[in-house]
Design a protein around this motif. Structure first.
Motif, mmCIF file in Angstrom:
data_model
loop_
_atom_site.group_PDB
_atom_site.id
_atom_site.type_symbol
_atom_site.label_atom_id
_atom_site.label_comp_id
_atom_site.label_asym_id
_atom_site.label_seq_id
_atom_site.Cartn_x
_atom_site.Cartn_y
_atom_site.Cartn_z
ATOM 1 N N ALA A 44 1.009 -1.187 0.110
ATOM 2 C CA ALA A 44 -0.072 0.060 0.088
ATOM 3 C C ALA A 44 0.930 1.248 -0.135
ATOM 4 N N GLY A 45 1.991 1.006 0.844
ATOM 5 C CA GLY A 45 2.747 2.483 0.690
ATOM 6 C C GLY A 45 3.298 2.566 -0.696
ATOM 7 N N LEU A 46 3.812 1.659 -1.168
ATOM 8 C CA LEU A 46 4.528 1.514 -2.405
ATOM 9 C C LEU A 46 3.505 2.122 -3.309
ATOM 10 N N GLN A 47 2.277 1.624 -3.353
ATOM 11 C CA GLN A 47 1.389 2.104 -4.240
ATOM 12 C C GLN A 47 0.869 3.803 -4.243
ATOM 13 N N ALA A 48 0.836 4.070 -3.062
ATOM 14 C CA ALA A 48 0.602 5.585 -2.633
ATOM 15 C C ALA A 48 1.681 6.346 -3.106
ATOM 16 N N THR A 49 2.944 5.842 -2.992
ATOM 17 C CA THR A 49 4.096 6.641 -3.559
ATOM 18 C C THR A 49 4.162 6.733 -5.089
ATOM 19 N N GLU A 50 3.593 5.653 -5.683
ATOM 20 C CA GLU A 50 3.774 5.628 -7.191
ATOM 21 C C GLU A 50 2.612 6.427 -7.666
ATOM 22 N N VAL A 51 1.446 6.398 -6.940
ATOM 23 C CA VAL A 51 0.466 7.537 -7.522
ATOM 24 C C VAL A 51 0.867 8.913 -7.466
ATOM 25 N N PHE A 52 1.542 9.520 -6.340
ATOM 26 C CA PHE A 52 2.113 10.680 -6.018
ATOM 27 C C PHE A 52 3.095 10.997 -7.060
ATOM 28 N N GLU A 53 4.020 10.077 -7.245
ATOM 29 C CA GLU A 53 5.054 10.373 -8.400
ATOM 30 C C GLU A 53 4.620 10.432 -9.740
ATOM 31 N N ARG A 54 3.508 9.622 -9.833
ATOM 32 C CA ARG A 54 2.901 9.684 -11.308
ATOM 33 C C ARG A 54 2.141 11.103 -11.635
ATOM 34 N N ASP A 56 3.021 13.684 -10.145
ATOM 35 C CA ASP A 56 3.987 14.896 -9.954
ATOM 36 C C ASP A 56 3.367 15.674 -8.819
ATOM 37 N N TRP A 57 3.257 15.125 -7.587
ATOM 38 C CA TRP A 57 2.752 15.643 -6.382
ATOM 39 C C TRP A 57 3.663 15.551 -5.152
ATOM 40 N N ALA A 58 4.820 15.148 -5.518
ATOM 41 C CA ALA A 58 5.978 15.154 -4.508
ATOM 42 C C ALA A 58 5.749 16.395 -3.634
ATOM 43 N N MET A 59 5.785 17.339 -4.094
ATOM 44 C CA MET A 59 5.879 18.793 -3.371
ATOM 45 C C MET A 59 4.501 18.986 -2.536
ATOM 46 N N ILE A 60 3.528 18.559 -2.920
ATOM 47 C CA ILE A 60 2.089 18.775 -2.339
ATOM 48 C C ILE A 60 2.184 17.822 -1.100
ATOM 49 N N VAL A 61 2.578 16.450 -1.123
ATOM 50 C CA VAL A 61 2.344 15.543 -0.147
ATOM 51 C C VAL A 61 3.373 15.679 1.000
ATOM 52 N N SER A 62 4.592 16.452 0.382
ATOM 53 C CA SER A 62 5.696 16.549 1.470
ATOM 54 C C SER A 62 5.353 17.904 2.000
ATOM 55 N N ASP A 63 4.408 18.661 1.706
ATOM 56 C CA ASP A 63 3.940 19.668 2.761
ATOM 57 C C ASP A 63 3.207 19.481 3.819
ATOM 58 N N ASP A 64 3.774 19.799 4.971
ATOM 59 C CA ASP A 64 3.402 19.365 6.097
ATOM 60 C C ASP A 64 2.478 20.427 6.929
ATOM 61 N N LEU A 65 1.864 21.435 6.212
ATOM 62 C CA LEU A 65 1.374 22.478 6.763
ATOM 63 C C LEU A 65 0.294 21.859 7.693
ATOM 64 N N VAL A 66 -0.847 21.129 7.194
ATOM 65 C CA VAL A 66 -1.818 20.736 8.249
ATOM 66 C C VAL A 66 -1.257 20.141 9.478
ATOM 67 N N PRO A 67 -0.455 19.017 9.365
ATOM 68 C CA PRO A 67 0.223 18.486 10.807
ATOM 69 C C PRO A 67 0.784 19.611 11.563
ATOM 70 N N ASN A 68 1.624 20.580 10.828
ATOM 71 C CA ASN A 68 2.240 21.346 11.889
ATOM 72 C C ASN A 68 1.018 22.490 12.648
ATOM 73 N N ILE A 69 0.348 22.588 11.974
ATOM 74 C CA ILE A 69 -1.060 23.724 12.476
ATOM 75 C C ILE A 69 -1.704 22.867 13.514
#
Length: 188
Positions: A44-54, A56-69
């Motif tokens: 599941a982790g590999l599938q999720a990573t592949e979807v985000f890479e495909r 091109d959302w690496a920048m979006i998913v690495s944005d920790d704005l909500v957890p930091n808030i």
């Protein structure tokens, strides 16, 4: 010295490769895939990573704005709870604790209780945000078909915050079908 440098560079590259492989498999979006599609955790982790890479959302998913808030809100609520516990301890005629500094202890106990409770409650919000992100990345067609107004509203909001991030998502680039045996999505 050059030989030692090359050896250390090789070791560093090997360690970074191992860390990247672990990060691809152990991520917060793996839980969403396990719950929605029934994959094993590592797959599941590999599938999720592949979807985000495909996508091109690496920048979006690495944005920790909500957890930091949510962390900042938890700390603030924990501090307010600690102050409230200290106030109750100071106002009470019967002292709850028989130690030398009851105000200090009551503040820290109240802070810890507030921090733990808000962290548990805010983890629901964080999980919901992860679920929305995974669902939006994997099945934009289903979202568009079932809730067109919400889909357009979400796309407009995303285009304001992340210009160009949704350019790669065409509504026809999503799930091309489902696995006949277990219903898992087959992504384009």
């Amino acid at each position: 010295l050059m030989c030692i440098y090359e050896c250390l560079h090789c070791v560093q590259s090997c360690i970074m490769s191992c860390v990247d492989t672990l990060a691809d498999r152990f991520n917060p979006w793996a839980f969403m895939y396990v719950g929605m599609y029934g994959y094993g955790f590592m797959e599941a982790g590999l599938q999720a990573t592949e979807v985000f890479e495909r996508r091109d959302w690496a920048m979006i998913v690495s944005d920790d704005l909500v957890p930091n808030i949510l962390l900042i809100a938890s700390l603030v609520i924990g501090g307010i709870t600690g102050c409230f516990a200290h106030l109750i301890e100071q106002m009470s005629v019967i002292h709850v604790m028989s130690i030398e500094q009851p105000g200090f202890v009551s503040f820290w106990v109240g802070s810890c209780v507030g921090l733990v409770l808000t962290s548990v409650l805010f983890s629901v919000i964080s999980g919901a945000m992860n679920a929305v992100l995974v669902c939006f990345a994997t099945t934009p067609l289903d979202f568009e078909a079932n809730h067109p107004e919400l889909s357009h509203e979400m796309r407009a909001a995303w285009r304001e915050v992340w210009p160009g991030a949704l350019d790669i998502i065409d509504l026809h680039d999503g799930v091309v079908g489902y696995h006949p045996e277990d219903g898992r999505p087959l992504l384009a």
